[in-house]
Design a protein around this motif. Structure first.
Motif, PDB file in Angstrom:
ATOM      1  N   GLU A 156      10.705 -23.727 -30.829  1.00  0.00           N
ATOM      2  CA  GLU A 156      12.144 -23.895 -30.629  1.00  0.00           C
ATOM      3  C   GLU A 156      12.770 -22.522 -30.409  1.00  0.00           C
TER       4      GLU A 156
ATOM      5  N   ALA B 210      16.174 -20.534 -29.951  1.00  0.00           N
ATOM      6  CA  ALA B 210      17.629 -20.629 -30.137  1.00  0.00           C
ATOM      7  C   ALA B 210      18.354 -19.914 -28.999  1.00  0.00           C
TER       8      ALA B 210
ATOM      9  N   GLU C 281      28.661 -27.654 -37.276  1.00  0.00           N
ATOM     10  CA  GLU C 281      28.120 -26.507 -36.556  1.00  0.00           C
ATOM     11  C   GLU C 281      27.152 -26.968 -35.474  1.00  0.00           C
ATOM     12  N   ARG C 282      27.326 -26.388 -34.307  1.00  0.00           N
ATOM     13  CA  ARG C 282      26.479 -26.752 -33.165  1.00  0.00           C
ATOM     14  C   ARG C 282      25.347 -25.746 -33.004  1.00  0.00           C
ATOM     15  N   THR C 283      24.180 -26.247 -32.732  1.00  0.00           N
ATOM     16  CA  THR C 283      23.007 -25.420 -32.461  1.00  0.00           C
ATOM     17  C   THR C 283      22.417 -25.826 -31.121  1.00  0.00           C
ATOM     18  N   ASP C 284      22.280 -24.876 -30.211  1.00  0.00           N
ATOM     19  CA  ASP C 284      21.628 -25.116 -28.927  1.00  0.00           C
ATOM     20  C   ASP C 284      20.264 -24.450 -28.919  1.00  0.00           C
ATOM     21  N   VAL C 285      19.293 -25.123 -28.343  1.00  0.00           N
ATOM     22  CA  VAL C 285      17.928 -24.606 -28.281  1.00  0.00           C
ATOM     23  C   VAL C 285      17.294 -24.982 -26.950  1.00  0.00           C
TER      24      VAL C 285
ATOM     25  N   SER D 294      21.069 -29.891 -27.694  1.00  0.00           N
ATOM     26  CA  SER D 294      22.152 -29.505 -28.596  1.00  0.00           C
ATOM     27  C   SER D 294      22.133 -30.390 -29.831  1.00  0.00           C
ATOM     28  N   TYR D 295      22.400 -29.782 -30.997  1.00  0.00           N
ATOM     29  CA  TYR D 295      22.427 -30.504 -32.268  1.00  0.00           C
ATOM     30  C   TYR D 295      23.707 -30.161 -33.031  1.00  0.00           C
ATOM     31  N   TYR D 296      24.226 -31.141 -33.764  1.00  0.00           N
ATOM     32  CA  TYR D 296      25.404 -30.932 -34.607  1.00  0.00           C
ATOM     33  C   TYR D 296      25.023 -31.198 -36.060  1.00  0.00           C
ATOM     34  N   ALA D 297      25.511 -30.318 -36.952  1.00  0.00           N
ATOM     35  CA  ALA D 297      25.098 -30.380 -38.356  1.00  0.00           C
ATOM     36  C   ALA D 297      25.498 -31.683 -39.028  1.00  0.00           C
TER      37      ALA D 297
ATOM     38  N   PRO E 213      25.363 -21.468 -28.284  1.00  0.00           N
ATOM     39  CA  PRO E 213      25.788 -22.875 -28.233  1.00  0.00           C
ATOM     40  C   PRO E 213      26.857 -23.111 -27.174  1.00  0.00           C
TER      41      PRO E 213
END
Length: 408
Positions: free
Chosen positions: A121, A123, A103-107, A94-97, A126
């Protein structure tokens, strides 16, 4: 933590007093490639503060490589999965902008198992679950094609990813159920709050997935199962808080819970022996030996570390061995102070420093297996001969807050 604080302070004081005045400079700028086939005694150790999972060689004690996972400092679940041919590693992240917000991005990231470089990667929604210590957060289907990621929003669901086609497949709602265990070529098992389970099956084309309820087979109020299960062939072995082993057969069209049995006889229960730690089961498939990390404590002490590993023959369900694990605190001090194991000073450290126990265990699957055990706090790894129980090696500084062990 309170009763372990004096021991930790003692370790720091001893390390400072005995630290070597000069340390050799570490060479930098070197790039390595791992062998195509993992060595039999390699293991991965996850660390939630360093926010990584790290590959170690139990025979040499060397750190071979690391994988970071998502935004540093956020989250607990770092759970690598390994392709069937051992060429790739899959890691849900998980990443946060804005670092800690935004904004959270899950991959699901795909890494090359030799270079540890990212390859692809994928997607995903999230929603992936974050919990401590993170057992059974993800699973790879038995055919090696699909990865399932457990979600909590707080509604529970399962995200399914096709790692062969590098794409998100679907999300399957799982109200009242959680976790993810591989249970067939295209099937996953989840445990449910009513004592039952849920089987999630992906269709042959990988286009969709369906869920099927399994009737309750344990009492979650009287004696719940822990999520810290291990697998031998087509059978998962769960254990309850009270030490009752619950086999679950995933070989057939229907998932079948098996006959239960207890790790503890009347004498052991009377002496308050219990399972404990964040990863308290390991199994050696070829020999049919089950390893259980145990301690003496009252009810609801299932998270307490253990000082012994009890070994069971799965064929007879009898205990065949007791292994006293080494002292991870003494191992840490030895490493910091440059003290060799076996001498007078080493004996003094083992004698004077309290043994806080270990929280995680793993057994390798080769013909000469080792038992890997990890202490809490500044992590020390203890490597025992899994057959004789003899302490073979200590890795005195393997991390800061290590949580889970994985075999590549």
């Amino acid at each position: 933590m309170g009763r372990r604080l004096p021991a930790l302070l003692a370790a720091v004081a001893l390390a400072a007093a005995g630290a070597r005045a000069e340390l050799a400079a570490e060479p930098v700028g070197r790039v390595f490639t791992l062998p195509a086939t993992p060595a039999p005694h390699w293991f991965w150790l996850t660390d939630i503060l360093l926010h990584r999972t790290a590959l170690f060689d139990a025979d040499s004690g060397d750190l071979l490589g690391t994988l970071s996972a998502g935004t540093a400092g956020l989250g607990f679940v770092i759970a690598p999965l390994f392709s069937k041919d051992r060429r790739e590693i899959y890691l849900a992240e998980s990443y946060y902008a804005r670092g800690v917000r935004g904004e959270r991005t899950d991959v699901v990231n795909v890494y090359d198992a030799q270079s540890l470089a990212p390859l692809h990667e994928i997607a995903i929604p999230p929603k992936r679950a974050e919990y401590f210590p993170g057992n059974a957060a993800n699973a790879l289907s038995d055919d090696g094609r699909f990865v399932a990621v457990f979600n909590v929003t707080p509604a529970t669901s399962l995200t399914v990813v096709d790692v062969r086609e590098r794409r998100f497949v679907t999300e399957v709602g799982a109200p009242g159920c959680g976790l993810a265990f591989a249970a067939g070529p295209r099937r996953f098992l989840m445990l449910c709050g009513d004592g039952g389970a849920l089987a999630v099956t992906v269709d042959a084309a990988g286009a969709s997935a369906a869920a099927e309820r399994i009737a309750p087979f344990f009492d979650p109020n009287a004696d719940p199962l822990t999520e810290k299960a291990v697998r031998r062939g087509n059978e998962w072995l769960f254990v309850s808080f009270e030490g009752v082993v619950q086999p679950v057969d995933v070989s057939g069209p229907a998932i079948r819970p098996g006959e239960t049995w207890s790790l503890f006889d009347e004498d052991a229960r009377g002496a308050s022996w219990r399972v404990g730690g964040g990863q308290h089961l390991a199994v050696h498939a070829a020999s049919g030996r089950l390893y259980a990390l145990v301690h003496q404590g009252e009810k609801d002490t299932h998270k307490e570390p253990g000082r012994e590993v009890w070994v069971y023959d799965l064929a007879t369900r009898a205990r065949v061995q007791r292994i006293e694990v080494g002292n991870p605190l003494a191992a840490l001090v030895r490493q910091q102070a440059g003290v060799e194991r076996g001498g007078a000073t080493s004996w003094l450290l083992d004698t004077l420093l309290p043994n806080p126990g270990v929280g995680q265990i793993l057994v390798t699957q080769d013909e000469s297996p080792v038992l890997v055990a990890v202490g809490e706090g500044p992590a020390s790894v203890l490597v025992h001969d899994a057959r004789s129980g003899k302490l073979l090696r200590e890795i005195g500084e393997a991390g800061i807050a290590s949580t889970l062990l994985y075999a590549p």
